[in-house]
Design an enzyme around this catalytic site. Structure first.
Site, PDB file in Angstrom:
ATOM      1  N   HIS A  87       0.850  -1.184   0.000  1.00 36.71           N
ATOM      2  CA  HIS A  87       0.000   0.000   0.000  1.00 36.71           C
ATOM      3  C   HIS A  87       0.894   1.246   0.000  1.00 36.71           C
ATOM      4  O   HIS A  87       2.118   1.146   0.147  1.00 36.71           O
ATOM      5  CB  HIS A  87      -0.940   0.017   1.210  1.00 36.71           C
ATOM      6  CG  HIS A  87      -0.247  -0.113   2.531  1.00 36.71           C
ATOM      7  ND1 HIS A  87       0.495   0.895   3.101  1.00 36.71           N
ATOM      8  CD2 HIS A  87      -0.165  -1.140   3.400  1.00 36.71           C
ATOM      9  CE1 HIS A  87       0.977   0.499   4.252  1.00 36.71           C
ATOM     10  NE2 HIS A  87       0.608  -0.753   4.464  1.00 36.71           N
TER      11      HIS A  87
HETATM   12  P1  TYD Z   1      -1.582  -2.554   7.707  1.00 35.56           P
HETATM   13  O1  TYD Z   1      -1.020  -1.194   7.894  1.00 35.56           O
HETATM   14  O2  TYD Z   1      -2.372  -2.830   6.472  1.00 35.56           O
HETATM   15  O3  TYD Z   1      -0.440  -3.654   7.859  1.00 35.56           O
HETATM   16  P2  TYD Z   1       0.832  -4.015   6.973  1.00 35.56           P
HETATM   17  O4  TYD Z   1       1.191  -2.834   6.143  1.00 35.56           O
HETATM   18  O5  TYD Z   1       1.877  -4.344   7.964  1.00 35.56           O
HETATM   19  O6  TYD Z   1       0.522  -5.215   6.159  1.00 35.56           O
HETATM   20  O7  TYD Z   1      -2.475  -2.902   8.993  1.00 35.56           O
HETATM   21  C1  TYD Z   1      -2.940  -4.200   9.227  1.00 35.56           C
HETATM   22  C2  TYD Z   1      -4.174  -4.088  10.100  1.00 35.56           C
HETATM   23  O8  TYD Z   1      -3.868  -3.490  11.352  1.00 35.56           O
HETATM   24  C3  TYD Z   1      -5.277  -3.259   9.470  1.00 35.56           C
HETATM   25  O9  TYD Z   1      -6.511  -3.908   9.737  1.00 35.56           O
HETATM   26  C4  TYD Z   1      -5.234  -1.965  10.216  1.00 35.56           C
HETATM   27  C5  TYD Z   1      -4.648  -2.338  11.556  1.00 35.56           C
HETATM   28  N1  TYD Z   1      -3.807  -1.267  12.110  1.00 35.56           N
HETATM   29  C6  TYD Z   1      -4.306  -0.475  13.138  1.00 35.56           C
HETATM   30  O10 TYD Z   1      -5.435  -0.645  13.609  1.00 35.56           O
HETATM   31  N2  TYD Z   1      -3.508   0.520  13.643  1.00 35.56           N
HETATM   32  C7  TYD Z   1      -2.261   0.748  13.167  1.00 35.56           C
HETATM   33  O11 TYD Z   1      -1.550   1.668  13.651  1.00 35.56           O
HETATM   34  C8  TYD Z   1      -1.771  -0.076  12.097  1.00 35.56           C
HETATM   35  C9  TYD Z   1      -0.392   0.140  11.517  1.00 35.56           C
HETATM   36  C10 TYD Z   1      -2.572  -1.065  11.601  1.00 35.56           C
END
Ligand code: TYD
Length: 140
Positions: free
Chosen positions: A55
């Protein structure tokens, strides 16, 4: 922030205070970073072969650190890509807004520590590559 390029993402050597009993690395807010730290999170227990990220963010700055182990960060600005391997707790990668990133090749036991410039805000994410290319005004 849709004009940023992968060259705006820099590898930052972090201070290391060393003595015979080990090391301390200190990240002292604005003294060392271009942004205020509003949030800290870390990724761990990543199963072998799994990737994270996939992303971009519209406004978020991040400093990404391999607090333990190693992993690769694929940076992509829609025109150029590069892979940065993080494998030391005294080195950080600053990722600026508007960059597509993927985290790959986690070693066993790796911990990815992230210092972030804002609180969590889902609307700041661009989660589809097609939407990302549109955001960058680039052909899909
Ligand atoms: P995401 O940022 O998509 O993870 P990655 O980039 O590591 O694959 O986040 C994964 C999940 O965690 C998503 O459902 C959102 C949640 N999340 C939070 O609730 N708070 C946060 O600060 C972060 C980074 C993620």
């Amino acid at each position: 922030m849709n004009k940023t390029s992968i060259n705006d993402c820099v590898i930052l050597p972090l201070t290391k205070i060393h003595n015979r009993a080990g090391n301390i690395t200190v990240i002292d807010g604005k003294k060392h970073l271009l942004f205020d730290i509003k949030r800290v999170y870390y990724l761990y227990d990543i199963p072998g072969g799994e990737g994270r990220g996939g992303h971009a963010h519209k406004a978020l700055f991040q400093l990404i650190i391999a607090a333990s182990g190693a992993f690769d960060v694929l940076l992509d600005d829609g025109q150029n890509k590069k892979i940065v391997t993080l494998n030391r707790p005294d080195v950080g990668l600053m990722v600026v807004p508007g960059i597509w990133r993927e985290l790959l090749e986690f070693s066993s036991g790796a911990i990815c520590l992230v210092l972030a410039s804002t609180v969590y805000f889902e609307n700041d994410y661009i989660r589809k590559y097609e939407d990302y290319m549109n955001y960058k005004n680039l052909p899909v």
